[in-house]
Structure formats: structure tokens, C-alpha cells
Scaffold this active site. Structure first.
Site, PDB file in Angstrom:
ATOM      1  N   ARG A   1       0.850  -1.185   0.000  1.00 49.30           N
ATOM      2  CA  ARG A   1       0.000   0.000   0.000  1.00 49.30           C
ATOM      3  C   ARG A   1       0.893   1.244   0.000  1.00 49.30           C
ATOM      4  O   ARG A   1       1.876   1.320   0.736  1.00 49.30           O
ATOM      5  CB  ARG A   1      -0.919   0.024   1.222  1.00 49.30           C
ATOM      6  CG  ARG A   1      -2.044  -1.003   1.195  1.00 49.30           C
ATOM      7  CD  ARG A   1      -3.108  -0.609   0.188  1.00 49.30           C
ATOM      8  NE  ARG A   1      -4.263  -1.500   0.232  1.00 49.30           N
ATOM      9  CZ  ARG A   1      -4.450  -2.538  -0.563  1.00 49.30           C
ATOM     10  NH1 ARG A   1      -3.524  -2.833  -1.466  1.00 49.30           N
ATOM     11  NH2 ARG A   1      -5.539  -3.278  -0.474  1.00 49.30           N
TER      12      ARG A   1
ATOM     13  N   HIS B   1      -0.569  -1.014 -10.390  1.00 45.16           N
ATOM     14  CA  HIS B   1      -1.314  -1.678  -9.317  1.00 45.16           C
ATOM     15  C   HIS B   1      -1.853  -3.037  -9.784  1.00 45.16           C
ATOM     16  O   HIS B   1      -3.032  -3.339  -9.630  1.00 45.16           O
ATOM     17  CB  HIS B   1      -2.470  -0.786  -8.847  1.00 45.16           C
ATOM     18  CG  HIS B   1      -2.887  -1.068  -7.432  1.00 45.16           C
ATOM     19  ND1 HIS B   1      -3.351  -0.100  -6.583  1.00 45.16           N
ATOM     20  CD2 HIS B   1      -2.912  -2.215  -6.717  1.00 45.16           C
ATOM     21  CE1 HIS B   1      -3.661  -0.634  -5.402  1.00 45.16           C
ATOM     22  NE2 HIS B   1      -3.403  -1.922  -5.464  1.00 45.16           N
TER      23      HIS B   1
ATOM     24  N   GLU C   1      -3.861   7.377  -7.868  1.00 50.55           N
ATOM     25  CA  GLU C   1      -3.855   6.514  -9.045  1.00 50.55           C
ATOM     26  C   GLU C   1      -5.035   6.855  -9.948  1.00 50.55           C
ATOM     27  O   GLU C   1      -6.139   7.076  -9.455  1.00 50.55           O
ATOM     28  CB  GLU C   1      -3.938   5.044  -8.619  1.00 50.55           C
ATOM     29  CG  GLU C   1      -2.761   4.593  -7.763  1.00 50.55           C
ATOM     30  CD  GLU C   1      -2.875   3.154  -7.290  1.00 50.55           C
ATOM     31  OE1 GLU C   1      -3.844   2.459  -7.681  1.00 50.55           O
ATOM     32  OE2 GLU C   1      -2.006   2.706  -6.521  1.00 50.55           O
TER      33      GLU C   1
END
Length: 364
Positions: free
Chosen positions: A260, A308, A289
């Protein structure tokens, strides 16, 4: 006994496996319900909003209000807020088909005597595979070399070329030693590296079983040739990796984060990369993001950036429903099960009475 499975209608790929494994739970009436969420935003943006802001700001799904007699509720990324739990007359168990718990209010569930099970470990293989790939890509300039060739060039010298390492004999440091950390240790053993880890919640004897040496946080950063983050983001771990930790690393070291973004002070990380205080970094997660076009990380020549994707494989997706419904059966049967995130409900008489009744109804 009624079990409602909430299917995210804008990402229907999991539906078939959810329904298939739900049907393996005996003695329940299974209700399929849909959740669309805020249609004014795209799904990735909606998920990031829930992940960062929690479930309270989202509307109560109609899948909840239409099924108030549900006793077992299963979903993936829909918001499980306390106000949503209150629409049910007799809800006692929630299964979340993911490892992250940002979309569920665990405290609210516990206060209400509702057990929560997640699919922790569902994508541990995927993330550990990807992380090792990121280590190699950054240290050996694989992505940058590909970009050069694909763009018509043939670049051979990179910012870290003078110190490009072998893996053998290097120290790989693991920040966190849960599902993914354990798999990292197993998979990296074949690279003949020295493994160290920092995790104050894991007995050092457990680490030794995996050939890993337990160290303190300061030692972890100072000794690492490769440092990989595998911790959960909580209020206590926000920015737990800061400027002091990053600046204590070797100038030849590599930093990898597939966990994270909030665990790391990314402003400090950018500075140490820009100033070449470490050799490089590989990042799959970011504070915002997708990255803005002018994000400063895009300008660096010693960082590998991905979108991601560490946990995203078809095997991980298909594994999640199987784990959840297996763990639901185990919990109701009174067996010890992984993924049971609030065992405090075992002190709740109403939950225990319900579990005994459910055990009989399910023939467990």
C-alpha cells in the site's frame, strides 16, 4: 437460512465462481443480488475512493435493503458500513471476497455481533511472484532496456549500471511477514540470498522456520540490499516508512512496494531516488492513481512503475470465492479458520447461539 451474494454488476467476471462455490454451502437459500455503485464514476475510481475513504460515505446498496432477512452476507468491494448492517434483521456473518478490508467497518460489525471473514492470502502467490519480478526488473534494468529497444534505441548504460548486482549472497529484507512474506521467503530461497524480516507481531521462531532472521526496524533498512514492503495499512502503519528509514539504506539498495502506498512517505522516497541515495525502486502502488501526467516519479531514471497489478491474476480471482465459502463452513462448524478477522464476536452470546443453530441447519 438465507445467504445473499452481492455481485458487482460492472465487473461480472467473478460471478460464475461466486455462485458455483456458494452452492457448496449446505442448508442455505442462496440469493444473488447486484451492486453497481456510483455510476457517475468509473469502477477503478470508485474502488479507490472506498479504499481510501472507507464505506461510510457510500449509499447503502439496494442488495442490502432488498434482503433484510439475510443471515450470511457475501460481497467483494461493495461498502459494508455500519448503517448498511443495520438494515438486516438477523445478520450474523459477512464474507468479503478480498484480502483488503478498507470497504468494511470491522468495529461496527464486531459491536453488532457480526463475524467477518476475508479471503486473506487469496492473491499471495500472485503478489509474491510479481514482487520478485519487480526486484529483477529494477535491479537489471529489464523494463528500461525493453522500452529503449521498443522505441528504436539500444541503450546499454543505465543509472545503476556501475553497481548492477547478482541476487546470490545479497540481503533481502521483508517488512512484514504474513501470507506474502512467507511466500517471498520460500521463493527467494532458491536465489541463495540472506533473508531478514521485521514484523513485531510474528514470533521469531516462525521466521526461523522459513530460514529468515528476525531483526529490528532500524537494522532491516540498514542491512538491506533489497527491501520489500508486505505490511497492512492501518492508522498505526501510515507512513511507517519515512525519510529516516529510507536515508539509512545503502546507496546500492533497492526499495520495492507492492503493498500500500500509504505505508511509505512517497515525498521522502522521491527525494532519495532523485538524489541517488539509493540505487532504485520498484513501485506498484501510489498515493494517487492513476499517476498524473506530471507526477515527479515519471521523471526518474531509477524507478520501475507499474499499474497496481501485483495481485491481479486469473488464479487469484478464482481462488477468492473458494476460500470464502470454505471459511464460512469452517467458522460455523466451530473449526479454526484463517481469515476470521474479528474473533471477539466469539464472546457474544447472540452470535454463539446463532452459530449453534446454523451448525444444525447446515448439517455441520
Amino acid at each position: 437460512m438465507k445467504m445473499t451474494c452481492v455481485i458487482e454488476t460492472r465487473i461480472p467476471s467473478l460471478r460464475d465462481s461466486i455462485i458455483r462455490f456458494a452452492q457448496t454451502v449446505p442448508g442455505v437459500t442462496m440469493q444473488e443480488a447486484g451492486w453497481t455503485g456510483d455510476e457517475s464514476v468509473d469502477i477503478p475510481t470508485l474502488f479507490r475512493r472506498i479504499e481510501t475513504e472507507g464505506p461510510d460515505g457510500e449509499e447503502i446498496p439496494s442488495a442490502f435493503t432488498d434482503n433484510p432477512d439475510t443471515e450470511i452476507l457475501v460481497g467483494s468491494f461493495c461498502p459494508f458500513a455500519g448503517k448498511g448492517m443495520d438494515v438486516f434483521d438477523n445478520l450474523h456473518l459477512i464474507g468479503v471476497i478480498r484480502a483488503g478490508m478498507e470497504n468494511i467497518d470491522i468495529k461496527a460489525a464486531t459491536v453488532r455481533g457480526i463475524a467477518v471473514i476475508n479471503a486473506g492470502g487469496r492473491n499471495a502467490d500472485a503478489v509474491s511472484d510479481f514482487t520478485i519480478g519487480m526486484m529483477l526488473s529494477e535491479a537489471r534494468n529489464i523494463a528500461r532496456a525493453h522500452h529503449s529497444v521498443a522505441s528504436g534505441g539500444w541503450q546499454e548504460d543505465f543509472s545503476s549500471s556501475a553497481t548492477t548486482p547478482d541476487m546470490r549472497g545479497k540481503t533481502v529484507a521483508l517488512f512484514g511477514f504474513g501470507y506474502i512474506g512467507k511466500l517471498m521467503a520460500e521463493k527467494l530461497s532458491g536465489f541463495h540470498v540472506h533473508l531478514i524480516a521485521y514484523d513485531p507481531y510474528v514470533d521469531p521462531d516462525v521466521l526461523r522456520q522459513y530460514g529468515v532472521t528476525s531483526v529490528d526496524k532500524e537494522t532491516l533498512f540498514k542491512e538491506a540490499d533489497f527491501l520489500s514492503i508486505h505490511a497492512r495499512l492501518t492508522d498505526d502503519t501510515y507512513h511507517i516508512v519515512g525519510r529516516a528509514e529510507l536515508e539509512s539504506m545503502k546507496p546500492t539498495a533497492y526499495f520495492i512496494n507492492t503493498a500500500r502506498a500509504g505505508l511509505v512517505d512517497y515525498c521522502a522516497l522521491y527525494d532519495v531516488l532523485k538524489d541517488k541515495k539509493i540505487a532504485g525502486a520498484a513501485l506498484d502502488v501510489f498515493d494517487n492513481e492513476p499517476l498524473a501526467a506530471d507526477d515527479p516519479f515519471r521523471s526518474l531514471d531509477n524507478v520501475t512503475l507499474t499499474t497496481h497489478r501485483a495481485g491481479s491474476t486469473i488464479d487469484a480471482a478464482n481462488n477468492s470465492p473458494r476460500l470464502i465459502f470454505e471459511r464460512i463452513r469452517n467458522l460455523i462448524a466451530g473449526k479454526q479458520t484463517e481469515g476470521f478477522v474479528n474473533p471477539q464476536v466469539l464472546e457474544n452470546p447472540a452470535f454463539l447461539a446463532w452459530r449453534e443453530k446454523a451448525k444444525v441447519q447446515m448439517g455441520l
